[in-house]
Write a protein that holds these residues in place. Structure first.
Motif, PDB file in Angstrom:
ATOM      1  N   GLN A   1       3.944  14.839  -9.417  1.00 33.72           N
ATOM      2  CA  GLN A   1       5.015  15.762  -9.673  1.00 33.72           C
ATOM      3  C   GLN A   1       4.971  15.780 -11.162  1.00 33.72           C
ATOM      4  OE1 GLN A   1       8.275  13.625  -7.700  1.00 33.72           O
ATOM      5  NE2 GLN A   1       7.368  14.135  -5.442  1.00 33.72           N
ATOM      6  N   ASP A   2       6.277  16.351 -11.580  1.00 34.37           N
ATOM      7  CA  ASP A   2       6.343  16.631 -13.068  1.00 34.37           C
ATOM      8  C   ASP A   2       7.059  15.489 -13.642  1.00 34.37           C
ATOM      9  OD1 ASP A   2       5.247  19.010 -12.291  1.00 34.37           O
ATOM     10  OD2 ASP A   2       7.215  20.111 -12.144  1.00 34.37           O
ATOM     11  N   VAL A   3       6.634  14.236 -13.690  1.00 30.95           N
ATOM     12  CA  VAL A   3       7.062  13.287 -14.595  1.00 30.95           C
ATOM     13  C   VAL A   3       6.685  13.269 -16.012  1.00 30.95           C
ATOM     14  CG1 VAL A   3       7.454  11.528 -12.682  1.00 30.95           C
ATOM     15  CG2 VAL A   3       5.420  11.604 -14.213  1.00 30.95           C
ATOM     16  N   ILE A   4       5.803  14.203 -16.161  1.00 28.35           N
ATOM     17  CA  ILE A   4       5.547  14.436 -17.649  1.00 28.35           C
ATOM     18  C   ILE A   4       5.241  16.242 -17.564  1.00 28.35           C
ATOM     19  CG2 ILE A   4       3.816  14.552 -19.420  1.00 28.35           C
ATOM     20  CD1 ILE A   4       5.018  11.893 -19.565  1.00 28.35           C
TER      21      ILE A   4
ATOM     22  N   VAL B   1       3.739   5.816  -5.598  1.00 27.19           N
ATOM     23  CA  VAL B   1       3.582   5.947  -7.099  1.00 27.19           C
ATOM     24  C   VAL B   1       2.593   7.158  -7.123  1.00 27.19           C
ATOM     25  CG1 VAL B   1       2.386   4.790  -9.109  1.00 27.19           C
ATOM     26  CG2 VAL B   1       4.132   3.659  -7.788  1.00 27.19           C
ATOM     27  N   ARG B   2       1.543   7.246  -6.655  1.00 24.52           N
ATOM     28  CA  ARG B   2       0.392   8.372  -6.652  1.00 24.52           C
ATOM     29  C   ARG B   2       1.119   9.710  -6.601  1.00 24.52           C
ATOM     30  NH1 ARG B   2      -2.642   6.342  -3.196  1.00 24.52           N
ATOM     31  NH2 ARG B   2      -4.160   5.547  -4.777  1.00 24.52           N
ATOM     32  N   GLN B   3       2.060   9.725  -5.360  1.00 27.54           N
ATOM     33  CA  GLN B   3       2.780  11.060  -5.171  1.00 27.54           C
ATOM     34  C   GLN B   3       3.820  11.506  -6.470  1.00 27.54           C
ATOM     35  OE1 GLN B   3       4.768  10.860  -1.335  1.00 27.54           O
ATOM     36  NE2 GLN B   3       2.664  10.672  -0.308  1.00 27.54           N
TER      37      GLN B   3
ATOM     38  N   GLN C   1      -3.641  21.293 -16.680  1.00 28.22           N
ATOM     39  CA  GLN C   1      -4.793  21.549 -16.357  1.00 28.22           C
ATOM     40  C   GLN C   1      -5.477  20.511 -15.528  1.00 28.22           C
ATOM     41  OE1 GLN C   1      -6.282  24.534 -17.424  1.00 28.22           O
ATOM     42  NE2 GLN C   1      -4.154  25.027 -17.714  1.00 28.22           N
ATOM     43  N   HIS C   2      -5.075  19.144 -15.657  1.00 25.00           N
ATOM     44  CA  HIS C   2      -5.662  18.186 -14.716  1.00 25.00           C
ATOM     45  C   HIS C   2      -4.902  16.825 -14.812  1.00 25.00           C
ATOM     46  CE1 HIS C   2      -8.785  15.856 -13.262  1.00 25.00           C
ATOM     47  NE2 HIS C   2      -8.792  14.871 -14.092  1.00 25.00           N
ATOM     48  N   THR C   3      -4.900  16.108 -13.772  1.00 28.07           N
ATOM     49  CA  THR C   3      -4.227  14.797 -13.764  1.00 28.07           C
ATOM     50  C   THR C   3      -5.001  13.719 -13.008  1.00 28.07           C
ATOM     51  OG1 THR C   3      -1.965  15.830 -13.382  1.00 28.07           O
ATOM     52  CG2 THR C   3      -2.156  13.445 -12.814  1.00 28.07           C
ATOM     53  N   SER C   4      -5.151  12.739 -13.632  1.00 27.76           N
ATOM     54  CA  SER C   4      -6.066  11.552 -13.198  1.00 27.76           C
ATOM     55  C   SER C   4      -5.276  10.412 -13.022  1.00 27.76           C
ATOM     56  CB  SER C   4      -7.390  11.232 -13.945  1.00 27.76           C
ATOM     57  OG  SER C   4      -7.983  10.239 -13.595  1.00 27.76           O
TER      58      SER C   4
ATOM     59  N   GLN D   1       0.875  -1.137   0.052  1.00 30.82           N
ATOM     60  CA  GLN D   1      -0.125   0.108  -0.052  1.00 30.82           C
ATOM     61  C   GLN D   1       0.858   1.281  -0.090  1.00 30.82           C
ATOM     62  OE1 GLN D   1      -3.490   0.270  -0.429  1.00 30.82           O
ATOM     63  NE2 GLN D   1      -3.010   2.445  -0.696  1.00 30.82           N
ATOM     64  N   GLN D   2       2.120   1.154   0.724  1.00 28.04           N
ATOM     65  CA  GLN D   2       2.907   2.311   0.487  1.00 28.04           C
ATOM     66  C   GLN D   2       3.373   2.604  -0.579  1.00 28.04           C
ATOM     67  OE1 GLN D   2       3.497   4.661   3.286  1.00 28.04           O
ATOM     68  NE2 GLN D   2       4.248   5.571   1.544  1.00 28.04           N
ATOM     69  N   ALA D   3       3.837   1.450  -1.567  1.00 27.16           N
ATOM     70  CA  ALA D   3       4.422   1.595  -2.684  1.00 27.16           C
ATOM     71  C   ALA D   3       3.365   2.135  -3.435  1.00 27.16           C
ATOM     72  CB  ALA D   3       4.820   0.119  -3.211  1.00 27.16           C
TER      73      ALA D   3
END
Length: 168
Positions: free
Chosen positions: A78-81, A72-74, A89-92, A66-68
């Motif tokens: 960030q700015d990986v793209i 990943v969510r965190q 404008q939006h990230t999902s 769950q921590q992993a």
């Protein structure tokens, strides 16, 4: 004319189907990045086996798993793209739900999907910068399928590098 992101996703899925022939739906080490640039909207979708990102598949059954997933969510927040000269404008992020039912199949193959929507000024080409392979070493190959108002194409990358999406 502003296009709704679900409409863009539909265009992406139907138009890139011909480009994606021969691309396995779920292959460890491989992730697929799809990009649609239309007018002033850039929609990007990443699909990757969860194994590439966290080292396991299926549901998070332990606190470590769950921590992993939380990590990943965190990272995707960030700015990986990044895209120049565009503004995010939006990230999902679609991650598997944590399961409290231990009767599920532990061998299931789970994909993660991340979508980004950018506003891009109407003039000039757009540069897409990815730090996916650097950030997630489990991604050995990144397959890119892209569509603009005038062109479409496909590329494969084994390291992070800027990608130019041409516009008229």
């Amino acid at each position: 004319m502003k296009l709704h992101r679900h409409y863009l996703a539909g265009i992406l899925l139907t138009t890139t189907a011909s480009l994606a022939q021969g691309v396995p739906a779920h292959q460890h080490g491989v992730a697929t990045l799809q990009a649609v640039l239309s007018s002033t909207t850039l929609h990007i979708e990443l699909r990757s086996p969860l194994m590439n990102l966290v080292g396991f598949e299926g549901h998070a059954d332990t606190p470590e798993q769950q921590q992993a997933l939380d990590d990943v969510r965190q990272r995707f927040a960030q700015d990986v793209i990044q895209s120049r000269p565009c503004q995010l404008q939006h990230t999902s992020i679609e991650l598997p739900e944590q399961s409290h039912d231990h009767d599920h199949d532990h061998d299931e193959h789970t994909d993660l999907t991340v979508s980004w929507e950018f506003y891009c000024p109407a003039a000039g080409s757009v540069t897409l910068d990815s730090r996916l392979i650097t950030t997630f070493p489990g991604i050995e190959t990144l397959q890119l399928l892209w569509i603009t108002d005038q062109q479409q194409g496909a590329d494969t990358f084994d390291h992070d590098q800027p990608i130019l999406l041409p516009r008229r």
